[in-house]
Design a protein around this motif. Structure first.
Motif, PDB file in Angstrom:
ATOM      1  N   SER A  11       0.822  -1.214   0.000  1.00  0.00           N
ATOM      2  CA  SER A  11       0.000   0.000   0.000  1.00  0.00           C
ATOM      3  C   SER A  11       0.855   1.262   0.000  1.00  0.00           C
ATOM      4  O   SER A  11       0.521   2.252  -0.654  1.00  0.00           O
ATOM      5  CB  SER A  11      -0.923   0.006   1.224  1.00  0.00           C
ATOM      6  OG  SER A  11      -1.778  -1.113   1.217  1.00  0.00           O
ATOM      7  N   CYS A  12       1.967   1.231   0.734  1.00  0.00           N
ATOM      8  CA  CYS A  12       2.847   2.392   0.803  1.00  0.00           C
ATOM      9  C   CYS A  12       3.995   2.322  -0.199  1.00  0.00           C
ATOM     10  O   CYS A  12       4.437   3.347  -0.711  1.00  0.00           O
ATOM     11  CB  CYS A  12       3.431   2.532   2.206  1.00  0.00           C
ATOM     12  SG  CYS A  12       2.236   3.027   3.460  1.00  0.00           S
ATOM     13  N   HIS A  13       4.482   1.112  -0.480  1.00  0.00           N
ATOM     14  CA  HIS A  13       5.741   0.984  -1.214  1.00  0.00           C
ATOM     15  C   HIS A  13       5.591   0.637  -2.694  1.00  0.00           C
ATOM     16  O   HIS A  13       6.602   0.517  -3.385  1.00  0.00           O
ATOM     17  CB  HIS A  13       6.637  -0.046  -0.537  1.00  0.00           C
ATOM     18  CG  HIS A  13       7.150   0.404   0.796  1.00  0.00           C
ATOM     19  ND1 HIS A  13       8.235   1.248   0.927  1.00  0.00           N
ATOM     20  CD2 HIS A  13       6.705   0.147   2.049  1.00  0.00           C
ATOM     21  CE1 HIS A  13       8.443   1.478   2.207  1.00  0.00           C
ATOM     22  NE2 HIS A  13       7.539   0.830   2.913  1.00  0.00           N
ATOM     23  N   MET A  14       4.353   0.461  -3.171  1.00  0.00           N
ATOM     24  CA  MET A  14       4.221   0.219  -4.603  1.00  0.00           C
ATOM     25  C   MET A  14       4.667   1.465  -5.364  1.00  0.00           C
ATOM     26  O   MET A  14       4.586   2.587  -4.857  1.00  0.00           O
ATOM     27  CB  MET A  14       2.793  -0.153  -4.970  1.00  0.00           C
ATOM     28  CG  MET A  14       1.752   0.892  -4.685  1.00  0.00           C
ATOM     29  SD  MET A  14       0.099   0.281  -5.099  1.00  0.00           S
ATOM     30  CE  MET A  14      -0.917   1.672  -4.603  1.00  0.00           C
ATOM     31  N   GLY A  15       5.132   1.265  -6.589  1.00  0.00           N
ATOM     32  CA  GLY A  15       5.648   2.373  -7.376  1.00  0.00           C
ATOM     33  C   GLY A  15       4.569   3.330  -7.827  1.00  0.00           C
ATOM     34  O   GLY A  15       3.365   3.056  -7.718  1.00  0.00           O
ATOM     35  N   THR A  16       4.986   4.447  -8.342  1.00  0.00           N
ATOM     36  CA  THR A  16       4.046   5.479  -8.796  1.00  0.00           C
ATOM     37  C   THR A  16       3.654   5.315 -10.256  1.00  0.00           C
ATOM     38  O   THR A  16       2.767   6.012 -10.738  1.00  0.00           O
ATOM     39  CB  THR A  16       4.668   6.871  -8.595  1.00  0.00           C
ATOM     40  OG1 THR A  16       5.926   6.934  -9.284  1.00  0.00           O
ATOM     41  CG2 THR A  16       4.899   7.141  -7.115  1.00  0.00           C
ATOM     42  N   ASP A  17       4.327   4.411 -10.984  1.00  0.00           N
ATOM     43  CA  ASP A  17       3.981   4.142 -12.375  1.00  0.00           C
ATOM     44  C   ASP A  17       2.776   3.213 -12.409  1.00  0.00           C
ATOM     45  O   ASP A  17       2.858   2.059 -11.978  1.00  0.00           O
ATOM     46  CB  ASP A  17       5.167   3.492 -13.089  1.00  0.00           C
ATOM     47  CG  ASP A  17       4.888   3.215 -14.563  1.00  0.00           C
ATOM     48  OD1 ASP A  17       3.743   3.442 -15.013  1.00  0.00           O
ATOM     49  OD2 ASP A  17       5.812   2.763 -15.265  1.00  0.00           O
ATOM     50  N   PRO A  18       1.619   3.680 -12.899  1.00  0.00           N
ATOM     51  CA  PRO A  18       0.414   2.840 -12.885  1.00  0.00           C
ATOM     52  C   PRO A  18       0.532   1.596 -13.757  1.00  0.00           C
ATOM     53  O   PRO A  18      -0.236   0.644 -13.576  1.00  0.00           O
ATOM     54  CB  PRO A  18      -0.680   3.783 -13.405  1.00  0.00           C
ATOM     55  CG  PRO A  18       0.050   4.815 -14.195  1.00  0.00           C
ATOM     56  CD  PRO A  18       1.368   4.987 -13.512  1.00  0.00           C
ATOM     57  N   ASP A  19       1.475   1.584 -14.685  1.00  0.00           N
ATOM     58  CA  ASP A  19       1.636   0.429 -15.564  1.00  0.00           C
ATOM     59  C   ASP A  19       2.648  -0.584 -15.029  1.00  0.00           C
ATOM     60  O   ASP A  19       2.825  -1.657 -15.619  1.00  0.00           O
ATOM     61  CB  ASP A  19       2.085   0.895 -16.959  1.00  0.00           C
ATOM     62  CG  ASP A  19       1.047   1.783 -17.633  1.00  0.00           C
ATOM     63  OD1 ASP A  19      -0.157   1.518 -17.458  1.00  0.00           O
ATOM     64  OD2 ASP A  19       1.451   2.746 -18.314  1.00  0.00           O
TER      65      ASP A  19
END
Length: 306
Positions: free
Chosen positions: A67-75
């Motif tokens: 939830s916190c550490h996923m990347g900011t690139d939606p793809d």
């Protein structure tokens, strides 16, 4: 020969005072330096641990790591924990770091003991303090075996070479060593909700206080950023400045055990609204837990509000 110069005689007490002040200052400085030193977990807490990736995935879901550490690139692959999300606070902006298995920009080169010290004690492999925006203040209550299982699971996740973004904090919060003084005041592995708990309530306490760290969002903080335990889970200002994070215990919270458990399982409120905001990711993770675990969290929340 006796010195009869009144100026010279007057300097002696001043010099003695300055010397004493300098000595006191030096002792105080050394004391603060000692108190603020990073403290790792004891060797006893790290002995005899094994690693089970399947059990670690359950911990991963309950703790909401992605939830916190996923990347900011939606793809990008959401399980490639590239970090980069921004979190507003009264002290500046914290950016979630890369915790993927990349050995350079992530944690792929960390040993299990280094991982446990980071997650549970807030100490980096290099011996520096992590800011308590990283909820080791909750994870310190966890069973080290659960954290060892989490480490084993995380070694199975994909690597991402995105560099971690440095935090954007105001002075003096840029001084990491000062976090050691904060830890001396507030880092505690004791439970907040105590008393004669039932087995489901005790399990729910473990899930909610140690792993899911519900209080990190739903409890107000004092001026130094520590959780106010006398208002546990009673709602808090949104760090973004927009609105308020709702209470999930205490006066005014009237959800039933069924309401809470069903919400965590389905994402629907008792009035059939759909979960939104950052809570949507929390529910998406908790949906992977057994229903008995969600029931335990519900039992704990109701007990916390008594």
């Amino acid at each position: 020969m006796t010195n009869t110069n009144p100026v010279a005689r007057g300097r002696k007490p001043v010099l003695k005072l300055l010397g004493a002040t300098a000595a006191i200052g030096a002792v105080a400085g050394m004391t603060l330096w000692w108190v603020s030193a990073p403290t790792r977990l004891s060797d006893e807490r790290l002995l005899g641990l094994s690693g089970d990736a399947q059990a670690g995935e359950t911990v991963f879901r309950a703790a909401g790591c992605a939830s916190c550490h996923m990347g900011t690139d939606p793809d990008a692959d959401p399980m490639a924990l590239a970090g980069g999300q921004a979190f507003q606070s009264d002290f500046g902006i914290f950016y979630a770091p890369n915790i993927s298995t990349d050995p350079t920009h992530g944690i792929g080169s960390w040993s299990r003991d280094e991982f446990l010290n980071a997650v549970m004690a807030g100490v980096s492999p290099e011996g520096h303090h992590y800011y308590p925006a990283f909820p080791y203040t909750a994870y310190i209550k966890a069973d080290p075996q659960d954290m060892a299982d989490l480490y084993t699971f995380m070694t199975t996740l994909p690597a991402d070479a995105t560099p971690s973004r440095p935090h954007d904090l105001r002075f003096p919060f840029t001084i990491r060593r000062s976090v050691g003084l904060w830890k001396a005041l507030y880092l505690d592995d004791g439970w907040t909700v105590t008393g004669d708990l039932t087995e489901p309530e005790a399990r729910g306490r473990y899930l909610a206080e140690a792993l899911a760290h519900c209080a990190e969002c739903h409890t107000p903080r004092n001026s130094l950023g520590a959780l106010q335990s006398d208002q546990w889970l009673m709602g808090a200002p949104n760090p973004s400045g927009q609105g308020r994070i709702p209470a999930i215990a205490g006066p005014g919270f009237d959800w039933t055990h069924f309401d809470i458990s069903a919400y965590l399982e389905s994402g629907f409120t008792p009035s059939f609204d759909v979960v939104g905001g950052s809570m949507a990711a929390v529910v998406a993770n908790l949906q992977h837990l057994d229903k008995t675990e969600l029931d335990a969290i519900a039992a704990y929340i109701l007990r916390a509000g008594e």
